[in-house]
Enzyme design. Structure first.
Site, PDB file in Angstrom:
ATOM      1  N   ASP A 134       0.872  -1.149  -0.140  1.00  0.00           N
ATOM      2  CA  ASP A 134       0.010  -0.085   0.084  1.00  0.00           C
ATOM      3  C   ASP A 134       0.901   1.276  -0.011  1.00  0.00           C
ATOM      4  O   ASP A 134       1.793   1.166   0.696  1.00  0.00           O
ATOM      5  CB  ASP A 134      -0.779  -0.103   1.300  1.00  0.00           C
ATOM      6  CG  ASP A 134      -1.823   1.190   1.320  1.00  0.00           C
ATOM      7  OD1 ASP A 134      -2.811   1.233   0.314  1.00  0.00           O
ATOM      8  OD2 ASP A 134      -1.889   1.800   2.511  1.00  0.00           O
ATOM      9  N   GLU A 177       1.290  -0.193  -4.744  1.00  0.00           N
ATOM     10  CA  GLU A 177       0.370   0.753  -5.236  1.00  0.00           C
ATOM     11  C   GLU A 177       0.909   2.246  -5.424  1.00  0.00           C
ATOM     12  O   GLU A 177       1.304   2.637  -4.305  1.00  0.00           O
ATOM     13  CB  GLU A 177      -0.777   0.752  -4.028  1.00  0.00           C
ATOM     14  CG  GLU A 177      -1.701   1.865  -4.728  1.00  0.00           C
ATOM     15  CD  GLU A 177      -2.425   2.689  -3.257  1.00  0.00           C
ATOM     16  OE1 GLU A 177      -3.694   3.054  -3.403  1.00  0.00           O
ATOM     17  OE2 GLU A 177      -1.664   2.638  -2.401  1.00  0.00           O
TER      18      GLU A 177
END
Length: 706
Positions: free
Chosen positions: A308, A342
């Site tokens: 993330d 990401e």
């Protein structure tokens, strides 16, 4: 959550690139068919474009709390009280709704039936149950507010159940990927000043425990001793919030600069909407995060990570974290461990830095998502796809390229493909929306990259926006907003369970998965652009070992389109394998004339391998006089055959190092010369290998500019 003295510099400039393998003994130089001299070490350099361990996966991305409820006893996570204490409220989009690992385990056959080979879960570690104050209050159902990195959130299950999930998935031939976070933790720090606006380093530098200013990016060893007075703000622990491992409770392990403004240095130093931003420049934080995630690799047996908020962490962190975790996984037997990050951006030049310089295996393909929406949902010109795929060379280096990028159509942050279709096409019939939805999945499955299906998309889920609106449960919902959603391809609503294996999208995706399983060239074969004209985009896909050509064409128009697509072989017979059988023969010029149905894709397969080219290859380098930054290094190869070009560089008098291999025109790589002193000469080599294995080579020199 969506949210390197000259000698030393020369050695460091390409530190992530592997040395060339030694050339086999060759008595003398040889000549190609065109008469060009090929040196012995050129043949050692010629290679096939890399395909890492993972380039053929088909991902299914799910939010555990919203997928299946298998144990209602854990709905409140073992907590008592109202929703502000337990986080559970199935009538509110922002609270836990009951999904768990037990439910997912029971529904694994449904996931497998879609053609899935890898399951990606949102973060499952223990979260702070509730954060914020009314009316801005919500629960940690999504998993991005972690307090305990050592334990599965009790709302979702137990560590033992996570191990069971991995075992059961492996029995079914599916991998399991954890969604992990290194950027931040839950909000457990406030500031004594009771202010939270971002304070930059230029006006509020860090100070060591003795009050001396220092630059944390200078990476002093050892890192200076600091205390609570070292920061722009005075950090104070929030009562009642305890984190694990224990080192996370030390407030000096965080940046403590206030909330990010989403620009400048605050992107990496600021708190992500109030979440505690870890000081990832500190060696203790790097070691701590490596230890946390190595433990999960060992204990749970996971196959990889989705990482993330990658762009919110400094690049030096990734250079250590990614290879250390992957190296550990390999040492304990997970040889194809794969991590993808990401990086929320539509710019391939920026996004690709994290898989090249940052050494993460791949990054989520946000540029693909944007281009796919323009083409499928907004009736965009096929040039949008041409521009996207031309930028793939930014991802090419010695051990990775665009073929490993996970591609997607929507997600839990931005929203679903079904929502975009409705938003972009107001008044469209359900039949039209369904056909566009299927085309979007055809585009994702039949072009390079590894497709990701967001849970519920296979059931026609739409949602009314991003974030919470895109997170409806697969099981019967009690949430008013979700109950008002209009699903695509069905009369069903969110008032009932939605695991219908007869849904046209489920069946369509399953067919695409089967097609690419039977014809793996469609998954990671070289992608050669053939046509980008108006409503039609066409490519050839070729596996370098099998050397059989596939032609894939996409049409976003409301009417069938008849086009002529160039191929490698005049007179070659092709058979249509998607959507139905049929035959066609390429003309004397190699052109294959086909009809592409409205808002659909077609796939044609050649009857035999590519023939041996009549002439051997030739190559010339295209170099600027000087290079800087990420310099574009190109090669021109005459003709139009299936060729592959490997690029290598020698900085000064250093060793030759591979930059990467490109298997589609235009042949190029981007060489990062940052850190190489101005005036340093760099020698480049390009070696082309044709489909018959014959090679040619070229060399050239450029100088690093200031």
């Amino acid at each position: 959550m969506a949210r390197k003295a000259a000698g030393a510099a020369l050695a460091a400039a390409a530190i992530t690139l592997p040395l060339l393998s030694p050339a086999p003994p060759v008595a003398a130089a040889e000549r190609t068919a065109s008469g060009r001299v090929v040196q012995p070490d050129d043949r050692a350099l010629a290679r096939t474009a890399v395909r890492p361990g993972l380039s053929r996966e088909r991902f299914y991305f799910l939010m555990t709390d919203r997928f299946a409820n298998g144990d209602r006893r854990n709905d409140r996570g073992g907590l008592s009280g109202d929703r502000l204490a337990t986080g559970y409220d199935p009538t509110d989009t922002g609270f836990y709704q009951g999904g768990d690992l037990a439910g997912l385990i029971r529904r694994l056959d449904y996931v497998k039936g879609l053609g899935t080979t890898a399951v990606w879960l949102t973060p499952t570690f223990q979260n702070r149950p509730v954060q914020g104050s009314p009316p801005h209050v919500s629960a940690g159902y999504h998993g991005y507010w972690i307090t305990d990195f050592t334990r599965i959130d009790p709302h979702l299950g137990t560590n033992a159940q996570m191990k069971q999930l991995v075992r059961e998935a492996h029995k079914r031939g599916m991998k399991v990927f954890f969604d992990i976070i290194t950027n931040h933790t839950a909000d457990g720090i406030s500031y004594a000043e009771n202010q939270y606006s971002y304070r930059p380093k230029s006006t509020h530098p860090y100070r060591d425990a003795a009050g001396r200013v220092f630059d944390d990016r200078a990476y002093p060893r050892p890192f200076p001793e600091v205390n609570e007075r070292s920061f722009p703000y005075t950090p104070v622990r929030t009562p009642g919030v305890t984190k694990k491992p224990a080192w996370l409770n030390d407030v000096t392990m965080y940046h403590n600069r206030g909330d990010s403004t989403w620009e400048g240095e605050s992107v990496e130093y600021g708190d992500f909407v109030g979440l505690d931003d870890l000081w990832t420049e500190r060696p203790e934080v790097v070691r701590g995060m490596i230890d946390i995630y190595r433990t999960w690799v060992r204990e749970a047996g996971v196959d990889g990570f989705r990482i993330d908020t990658v762009k919110h962490v400094d690049m030096e962190f990734w250079k250590r974290f990614a290879p250390e975790v992957k190296g550990y996984a390999r040492r304990i037997g997970t040889k194809d461990f794969f991590a993808f990050g990401e990086v929320y951006s539509e710019d391939p030049a920026f996004v690709s830095r994290y898989s090249t310089e940052g050494r993460i295996d791949a990054v989520l393909d946000f540029p693909f998502q944007s281009a796919a929406r323009r083409f499928v949902s907004q009736n965009g010109d096929a040039r949008a796809l041409a521009d996207l795929f031309r930028a793939d060379d930014h991802y090419t280096d010695a051990d990775s390229n665009a073929y490993s990028l996970p591609t997607f159509l929507g997600n839990h942050d931005m929203g679903r493909i079904g929502h975009f279709l409705r938003q972009d096409n107001p008044g469209a019939s359900d039949a039209e929306l369904l056909r566009r939805d299927l085309l979007a999945h055809e585009l994702m499955y039949l072009t390079r990259g590894q497709p990701v299906v967001y849970y519920g998309d296979e059931q026609g889920f739409t949602g009314q926006g991003g974030d919470r609106a895109a997170r409806a449960s697969m099981f019967a919902s009690r949430t008013p907003q979700y109950l008002s959603d209009d699903l695509i391809g069905t009369d069903a609503t969110h008032a009932r369970d939605n695991y219908d294996t007869r849904h046209p999208l489920y069946r369509g995706i399953r067919r695409l998965a089967g097609l690419t399983e039977r014809h793996p060239a469609l998954r990671d074969g070289a992608q050669i652009e053939r046509l980008a004209q108006g409503n039609v985009y066409a490519v050839s896909r070729v596996d370098a070992r099998d050397r059989v050509e596939y032609v894939v064409a996409f049409n976003n128009a409301a009417a069938p389109q008849r086009v002529t697509v160039p191929t490698f072989t005049p007179g070659m017979r092709f058979t249509r394998i998607h959507p139905a059988s049929g035959g066609a023969t390429a003309g004397a010029d190699g052109g294959l004339t086909v009809t592409v149905p409205a808002r659909s894709a077609v796939v044609w397969r050649a009857a035999s391998r590519l023939p041996r080219p009549a002439n051997g290859p030739a190559v010339s380098l295209t170099l600027p006089a000087s290079v800087r930054g990420r310099a574009e290094i190109g090669a021109a190869v005459p003709g139009g055959g299936f060729d592959q070009v490997t690029f290598a560089a020698r900085v000064g008098d250093g060793p030759w190092r591979v930059l990467g291999t490109d298997d589609a025109r235009p042949f190029r790589v981007f060489h990062d010369v940052g850190g190489v002193p101005a005036g340093t000469p760099i020698t480049y080599r390009a070696v082309v290998r044709d489909s018959a294995g014959r090679i040619a080579a070229a060399r050239g020199t450029a100088t690093v500019s200031g």
